[in-house]
Design a protein around this motif. Structure first.
Motif, PDB file in Angstrom:
ATOM      1  N   SER A  70       0.838  -1.202   0.000  1.00 53.18           N
ATOM      2  CA  SER A  70       0.000   0.000   0.000  1.00 53.18           C
ATOM      3  C   SER A  70       0.868   1.245   0.000  1.00 53.18           C
ATOM      4  N   LEU A  71       0.327   2.303  -0.562  1.00 54.75           N
ATOM      5  CA  LEU A  71       1.026   3.582  -0.557  1.00 54.75           C
ATOM      6  C   LEU A  71       1.028   4.180   0.844  1.00 54.75           C
ATOM      7  N   GLU A  72       1.993   5.034   1.095  1.00 60.74           N
ATOM      8  CA  GLU A  72       1.990   5.807   2.329  1.00 60.74           C
ATOM      9  C   GLU A  72       0.745   6.693   2.353  1.00 60.74           C
ATOM     10  N   LEU A  73       0.251   6.950   3.547  1.00 60.67           N
ATOM     11  CA  LEU A  73      -0.990   7.704   3.674  1.00 60.67           C
ATOM     12  C   LEU A  73      -0.868   9.112   3.098  1.00 60.67           C
ATOM     13  N   GLN A  74       0.268   9.745   3.278  1.00 58.63           N
ATOM     14  CA  GLN A  74       0.434  11.102   2.766  1.00 58.63           C
ATOM     15  C   GLN A  74       0.376  11.131   1.242  1.00 58.63           C
ATOM     16  N   ALA A  75       0.817  10.050   0.589  1.00 61.14           N
ATOM     17  CA  ALA A  75       0.706   9.977  -0.869  1.00 61.14           C
ATOM     18  C   ALA A  75      -0.762   9.951  -1.297  1.00 61.14           C
ATOM     19  N   LEU A  76      -1.594   9.269  -0.518  1.00 56.75           N
ATOM     20  CA  LEU A  76      -3.029   9.256  -0.809  1.00 56.75           C
ATOM     21  C   LEU A  76      -3.650  10.621  -0.556  1.00 56.75           C
ATOM     22  N   VAL A  77      -3.158  11.315   0.471  1.00 58.25           N
ATOM     23  CA  VAL A  77      -3.636  12.683   0.727  1.00 58.25           C
ATOM     24  C   VAL A  77      -3.327  13.571  -0.476  1.00 58.25           C
ATOM     25  N   ARG A  78      -2.115  13.480  -0.994  1.00 62.61           N
ATOM     26  CA  ARG A  78      -1.741  14.299  -2.147  1.00 62.61           C
ATOM     27  C   ARG A  78      -2.570  13.932  -3.380  1.00 62.61           C
ATOM     28  N   PRO A  97       2.939  15.391   8.168  1.00 65.01           N
ATOM     29  CA  PRO A  97       2.422  14.362   7.253  1.00 65.01           C
ATOM     30  C   PRO A  97       1.582  13.325   7.988  1.00 65.01           C
ATOM     31  N   ALA A  98       0.619  12.768   7.263  1.00 66.89           N
ATOM     32  CA  ALA A  98      -0.365  11.865   7.872  1.00 66.89           C
ATOM     33  C   ALA A  98       0.079  10.412   7.888  1.00 66.89           C
ATOM     34  N   ASP A  99       1.282  10.088   7.395  1.00 67.52           N
ATOM     35  CA  ASP A  99       1.690   8.698   7.208  1.00 67.52           C
ATOM     36  C   ASP A  99       1.525   7.842   8.456  1.00 67.52           C
ATOM     37  N   ARG A 100       1.937   8.348   9.620  1.00 68.96           N
ATOM     38  CA  ARG A 100       2.014   7.525  10.821  1.00 68.96           C
ATOM     39  C   ARG A 100       0.740   7.571  11.669  1.00 68.96           C
ATOM     40  N   TYR A 107     -11.935  14.086   5.120  1.00 66.88           N
ATOM     41  CA  TYR A 107     -11.916  12.771   5.756  1.00 66.88           C
ATOM     42  C   TYR A 107     -11.263  11.748   4.819  1.00 66.88           C
ATOM     43  N   LEU A 108     -10.583  10.800   5.417  1.00 69.48           N
ATOM     44  CA  LEU A 108     -10.127   9.586   4.740  1.00 69.48           C
ATOM     45  C   LEU A 108     -10.636   8.397   5.546  1.00 69.48           C
ATOM     46  N   GLY A 109     -11.192   7.409   4.880  1.00 71.55           N
ATOM     47  CA  GLY A 109     -11.708   6.239   5.588  1.00 71.55           C
ATOM     48  C   GLY A 109     -11.421   4.969   4.825  1.00 71.55           C
ATOM     49  N   TRP A 110     -11.519   3.847   5.537  1.00 70.08           N
ATOM     50  CA  TRP A 110     -11.232   2.546   4.940  1.00 70.08           C
ATOM     51  C   TRP A 110     -12.523   1.782   4.730  1.00 70.08           C
ATOM     52  N   ASP A 111     -12.620   1.110   3.573  1.00 71.60           N
ATOM     53  CA  ASP A 111     -13.799   0.330   3.211  1.00 71.60           C
ATOM     54  C   ASP A 111     -13.571  -1.127   3.605  1.00 71.60           C
ATOM     55  N   CYS A 153      -3.229   1.104  -3.233  1.00 70.85           N
ATOM     56  CA  CYS A 153      -1.938   0.604  -3.718  1.00 70.85           C
ATOM     57  C   CYS A 153      -1.365   1.460  -4.842  1.00 70.85           C
ATOM     58  N   THR A 154      -2.225   2.090  -5.627  1.00 76.35           N
ATOM     59  CA  THR A 154      -1.748   2.845  -6.786  1.00 76.35           C
ATOM     60  C   THR A 154      -2.040   4.336  -6.696  1.00 76.35           C
ATOM     61  N   GLY A 155      -2.975   4.728  -5.818  1.00 76.33           N
ATOM     62  CA  GLY A 155      -3.365   6.125  -5.746  1.00 76.33           C
ATOM     63  C   GLY A 155      -4.346   6.527  -6.830  1.00 76.33           C
ATOM     64  N   GLU A 156      -4.800   5.560  -7.631  1.00 77.21           N
ATOM     65  CA  GLU A 156      -5.760   5.860  -8.699  1.00 77.21           C
ATOM     66  C   GLU A 156      -7.081   6.326  -8.098  1.00 77.21           C
ATOM     67  N   VAL A 157      -7.667   7.351  -8.728  1.00 78.04           N
ATOM     68  CA  VAL A 157      -8.940   7.903  -8.264  1.00 78.04           C
ATOM     69  C   VAL A 157     -10.080   7.197  -8.978  1.00 78.04           C
ATOM     70  N   LEU A 158     -11.049   6.732  -8.214  1.00 71.45           N
ATOM     71  CA  LEU A 158     -12.219   6.044  -8.756  1.00 71.45           C
ATOM     72  C   LEU A 158     -13.468   6.824  -8.364  1.00 71.45           C
ATOM     73  N   PRO A 159     -14.199   7.382  -9.335  1.00 68.32           N
ATOM     74  CA  PRO A 159     -15.403   8.153  -9.008  1.00 68.32           C
ATOM     75  C   PRO A 159     -16.464   7.297  -8.336  1.00 68.32           C
ATOM     76  N   MET A 160     -17.289   7.955  -7.541  1.00 69.57           N
ATOM     77  CA  MET A 160     -18.431   7.300  -6.899  1.00 69.57           C
ATOM     78  C   MET A 160     -19.678   8.122  -7.213  1.00 69.57           C
ATOM     79  N   PRO A 161     -20.270   7.934  -8.396  1.00 70.87           N
ATOM     80  CA  PRO A 161     -21.400   8.775  -8.813  1.00 70.87           C
ATOM     81  C   PRO A 161     -22.569   8.761  -7.842  1.00 70.87           C
ATOM     82  N   SER A 162     -22.858   7.588  -7.262  1.00 63.09           N
ATOM     83  CA  SER A 162     -24.030   7.489  -6.395  1.00 63.09           C
ATOM     84  C   SER A 162     -23.854   8.261  -5.094  1.00 63.09           C
ATOM     85  N   ALA A 163     -22.593   8.579  -4.706  1.00 64.42           N
ATOM     86  CA  ALA A 163     -22.354   9.334  -3.477  1.00 64.42           C
ATOM     87  C   ALA A 163     -22.456  10.831  -3.696  1.00 64.42           C
ATOM     88  N   ASN A 164     -22.526  11.254  -4.954  1.00 63.16           N
ATOM     89  CA  ASN A 164     -22.522  12.691  -5.257  1.00 63.16           C
ATOM     90  C   ASN A 164     -23.716  13.132  -6.100  1.00 63.16           C
TER      91      ASN A 164
END
Length: 367
Positions: A59-67, A246-249, A80-84, A114-125
């Motif tokens: 998995s990527l470091e958390l700060q990388a996901l923040v960026r 940074p949020a990594d830890r 917010y950041l949360g885990w599914d 793992c990749t930082g790829e953004v996946l839209p969530m149409p039903s949430a918006n």
């Protein structure tokens, strides 16, 4: 039971039911698709699909996901950041124009952890499911709409209790489960009473949990003004930090402060679940029950020092357990199917109650 007492209880049951029935019909109809909202999202193609990765992909470091989240929504801040729990590498992100922006004006999407790829969530918006959810939750009226629905939930509980009181003397004349076929009104009266008493416990549970869920904004404000305010009191007169560590830890730090628990989501500084000086990591247990009970760990945004581990007030525990119980999210698909069946039976009770009142009213006018 005396005739005068029965008449009083009958009046309570009739008018409490009449006032709330149209709202309850709307709630039962909109609640039915919401029970299966995950499945409907997949059916409509609105559910994000993570790419298949080799086992053991780090998995990527958390700060990388923040960026990555901030780059996806330029000009907005991460709230917010949360885990599914259903997707091992999925990370939910919520951004908005400001940290304290209210939830309906925020934007939700998913990140591949793992990749930082953004996946839209149409039903949430947007889209039909969000429309149904807003109608079910607040009638598109915000807090006033929620409080109106909470009042209807209280009247629903009154109608259920008064109906149960009336059921006891009524059933002294009939065996349980009897449905007389003499007249349509009599048949519907017996069905109304039979289905009502069978679904009584479920209806009370859903009605009471719905009242707590409708009062969520008030309960969260009470938590902020009481528990959270006491935890951040030493920072009250200090200016918010200009830079955040940074949020990594954050997950590891919170895990040490709350052993045996795992992170559910992180509230970033300035949001309504945190303060301007803190990251707040909400930890949860590993059982079906404790996975809905949060323990907030407040971490100084400047140096990542743990400043407090919050205690949950009883009303936040009730709120946390009420929301998944309201939609049948505790027991997987079997519980969802049971919830849907009971929801349909409740629609029959509500419809038959309106029919019985209308026929009785018409008969009185004719007389």
């Amino acid at each position: 039971m005396k005739a005068s007492t029965i008449r009083r209880w009958s009046a309570v049951h009739t008018w409490s039911s009449l006032v709330c029935t149209l709202f309850l019909l709307m709630l039962a109809l909109t609640g039915l698709p919401l029970i299966f909202h995950h499945e409907i999202d997949h059916l409509l193609g609105d559910a994000p699909q993570l790419r298949d990765l080799p086992a053991g992909t780090p998995s990527l470091e958390l700060q990388a996901l923040v960026r990555a989240a901030e780059a996806h929504r330029p000009g907005e801040v991460l709230q917010y950041l949360g885990w599914d729990d259903d997707e091992p590498h999925a990370v939910l992100a919520i951004t908005a124009a400001r940290a304290d922006t209210e939830p309906n004006a925020s934007h939700t999407f998913m990140l591949d952890g793992c990749t930082g790829e953004v996946l839209p969530m149409p039903s949430a918006n947007g889209g039909p499911m969000l429309f149904i959810l807003r109608l079910h939750v607040d009638l598109f009226a915000g807090l006033p709409g929620k409080l109106l629905l909470a009042a209807m939930g209280v009247l629903f509980a009154v109608a259920l209790v008064s109906g149960t009181v009336l059921y006891a003397p009524f059933m002294r004349r009939l065996a349980f489960g009897t449905v007389r076929e003499t007249k349509p009104r009599t048949r519907w009266l017996d069905l109304h009473n039979l289905i009502g008493i069978v679904t009584l416990t479920w209806a009370l549970v859903v009605g009471i949990t719905g009242v707590f869920s409708a009062c969520a904004d008030l309960l969260i404000d009470a938590w902020r003004n009481d528990t959270l305010a006491a935890l951040v009191a030493p920072y009250r007169d200090l200016p918010p930090p200009s830079r955040h560590a940074p949020a990594d830890r954050l997950p590891a730090i919170a895990g040490e402060a709350a052993p045996g628990m795992r992170p559910d989501f992180i509230a970033f500084p300035g949001t309504r679940f945190s303060s301007g000086h803190h990251y707040t990591v909400f930890m949860k247990g590993g059982t079906p029950l404790t996975s809905h009970l949060w323990t907030p760990v407040l971490i100084d945004a400047r140096d990542l020092a743990v400043t407090a581990v919050g205690q949950r007030p009883w009303y936040m525990d009730v709120l946390s357990m009420s929301q998944p119980l309201h939609f049948g999210d505790y027991g997987g698909m079997p519980m969802k199917v049971l919830w849907a069946l009971l929801d349909v039976l409740t629609l029959v009770v509500l419809g038959s109650g309106l029919y019985l009142w209308w026929v009785r009213r018409a008969a009185r006018r004719a007389a």
